[in-house]
Design a protein around this motif. Structure first.
Motif, PDB file in Angstrom:
ATOM      1  N   ASP A 195     -81.375  45.644  52.418  1.00  0.00           N
ATOM      2  CA  ASP A 195     -81.983  44.571  51.638  1.00  0.00           C
ATOM      3  C   ASP A 195     -81.274  43.232  51.790  1.00  0.00           C
ATOM      4  O   ASP A 195     -81.884  42.180  51.597  1.00  0.00           O
ATOM      5  N   TRP A 198     -83.085  41.748  54.501  1.00  0.00           N
ATOM      6  CA  TRP A 198     -84.431  41.380  54.055  1.00  0.00           C
ATOM      7  C   TRP A 198     -84.376  40.075  53.256  1.00  0.00           C
ATOM      8  O   TRP A 198     -85.227  39.199  53.434  1.00  0.00           O
ATOM      9  N   VAL A 202     -85.655  37.297  55.937  1.00  0.00           N
ATOM     10  CA  VAL A 202     -87.091  37.467  55.693  1.00  0.00           C
ATOM     11  C   VAL A 202     -87.539  36.679  54.465  1.00  0.00           C
ATOM     12  O   VAL A 202     -88.299  35.716  54.573  1.00  0.00           O
ATOM     13  N   ILE A 264     -87.798  49.782  52.455  1.00  0.00           N
ATOM     14  CA  ILE A 264     -87.581  48.931  53.633  1.00  0.00           C
ATOM     15  C   ILE A 264     -86.332  49.402  54.355  1.00  0.00           C
ATOM     16  O   ILE A 264     -85.259  49.509  53.764  1.00  0.00           O
ATOM     17  N   LEU A 286     -93.477  44.530  57.866  1.00  0.00           N
ATOM     18  CA  LEU A 286     -93.074  43.948  56.594  1.00  0.00           C
ATOM     19  C   LEU A 286     -94.173  43.044  56.048  1.00  0.00           C
ATOM     20  O   LEU A 286     -94.833  42.327  56.816  1.00  0.00           O
ATOM     21  N   ASN A 296     -88.618  38.800  60.241  1.00  0.00           N
ATOM     22  CA  ASN A 296     -87.979  40.097  60.354  1.00  0.00           C
ATOM     23  C   ASN A 296     -86.523  39.884  60.728  1.00  0.00           C
ATOM     24  O   ASN A 296     -86.117  38.775  61.102  1.00  0.00           O
TER      25      ASN A 296
END
Length: 419
Positions: A195, A198, A202, A264, A286, A296
């Motif tokens: 995460d 992420w 992201v 994820i 995603l 990503n």
């Protein structure tokens, strides 16, 4: 008759001389990687193929548990022992260069222009000046895994395509007991796993920001975009109640146990999920941002030639490096390990790109970024602390974000000062 015997003797002498010459020219190199079943199987297969094509070179592979790996490498090479070719995480590159553990790849064998033409762009992080220092066989990206049984049970027909849809789907998948405690999370959440990638590469981008500037030397998420990204992430637990941070300690454990609707994770998780009995799962790209922004994160392990490799061992190591970064080797790695080819020529074949399992990860590589870490574990810890302050201490997201940005910038500055 005498002529025939003479010819036989000559042939025998020539054969003996050839064998002696081959033995004299034979060289053995060592290859080190951390132990992971599928990786060892793949490398065994690649070494066998390489040795058949290069009968004068023997490759000896040594593996160590992941927790001991970096220590073993750091101790062996300065002593003139250990690997000639070594596997390392791309985020460790600066440490390995600074410690004089690896040497640059020769330009004649790995022309930078050709590398940049052949490989996915994120590999550029391995270049310094005129040389590449290391190259991957495979790369990784993120995707959204989902539990097909839990989706069906909740009446969810398709996985979410947007961040907004992700929240709505997660609500349908979340379960609580009579006391209000979550017994099944709609989506896992933990900065200890993937995460933190992420969030950085992201969510920050999908909310209109750029997590870093100056080639990852300046933190740039302490702003409106970074705050919106953090509020979205922590809001999954604090506002929408569709998750609990560190539920079942490890997010992948919760998903494997069938107690998480979505998760994820990286493409490296495919192998272990395939072995999980009774778990029916799917995977998708995603979710995109509100304006359709795709983003990503890509990471990878690379191979490099160590400073131990000299003369004929260096030459043999170059040949081995050329082989393990070839199209053939990348397809083997995909088939055996499940990690993605580092070249579009292999990864972007129609068969691979449309594969229901590999495809979402491979397509994600087209818009992936690779964070240039100076200390990945320390930078991950900063993200973990940031969320923990919000979750446990009820600190305002803006305040916690500012603390994290300051701490990470200090880390980056200290690393630059040492160079």
């Amino acid at each position: 008759m005498k002529k025939s015997l003479k010819n036989l003797a000559l042939a025998a002498t020539t054969s003996a001389m050839a064998l002696f010459s081959n033995a004299a020219n034979a060289v053995e190199i060592e290859y080190w990687q951390y132990f992971y079943d599928a990786r060892v199987t793949a490398m065994d297969q690649l070494i066998e193929t390489f040795e058949k094509a290069n009968p004068d070179i023997t490759v000896k592979m040594t593996t160590f548990p992941y927790g001991d790996y970096r220590t073993k490498v750091a101790a062996a090479i300065p002593a003139g022992e250990g690997p000639d070719v070594v596997q390392l995480f791309y985020g460790w590159l600066d440490d390995y260069v600074s410690a004089d553990l690896i040497q640059p790849l020769p330009v004649a064998s790995f022309p930078p222009e050709q590398v940049e033409k052949d490989f996915f762009p994120m590999v550029n992080a391995m270049r310094s000046g005129e040389n590449y220092w290391a190259l991957p066989t495979a790369v990784r990206s993120l995707a959204l895994f989902y539990n097909e049984r839990l989706f069906k049970e909740a009446g969810v027909e398709t996985p979410p395509k947007t961040l907004e849809e992700l929240v709505e789907v997660a609500k349908k998948l979340t379960k609580v007991d009579g006391a209000g405690n979550i017994t099944q999370v709609g989506i896992t959440a933990s900065m200890t796993a993937q995460d933190h990638h992420w969030f950085r590469e992201v969510l920050v981008r999908q909310f209109g920001g750029d997590p870093y500037l100056d080639d990852y030397k300046k933190v740039n998420y302490n702003n409106e975009a970074g705050l919106k990204a953090l509020e979205y992430y922590t809001g999954l637990a604090k506002t929408h109640k569709v998750t609990s941070f560190d539920f079942m300690d490890e997010p992948q454990a919760a998903f494997k146990a069938g107690r998480a609707g979505m998760h994820i994770d990286g493409s490296f998780r495919i192998g272990s999920l395939k072995k999980q009995r009774g778990l029916k799962w799917g995977v998708t790209e995603l979710p995109v941002g509100a304006d359709g922004t795709k983003s990503n994160y890509s990471s990878y392990w690379v191979n490099a030639i160590t400073t131990k490799a000299k003369d004929e061992k260096f030459d043999a190591s170059v040949k081995f490096m050329q082989f393990v970064t070839s199209d053939e080797a990348m397809q083997v790695w995909l088939d055996v390990v499940g990690e993605l080819p580092a070249k579009p020529s292999v990864g972007m074949t129609e068969a691979n790109r449309s594969d229901p399992v590999f495809g979402p990860f491979i397509r994600g590589l087209e818009y992936a970024k690779s964070t240039k870490f100076v200390n990945e574990s320390a930078q991950r810890q900063i993200m973990m602390d940031m969320v923990q302050r919000i979750d446990i201490q009820d600190q305002a997201p803006a305040e916690s974000l500012a603390i994290a940005a300051e701490a990470e910038q200090k880390l980056l500055d200290e690393a630059m000062a040492k160079k």
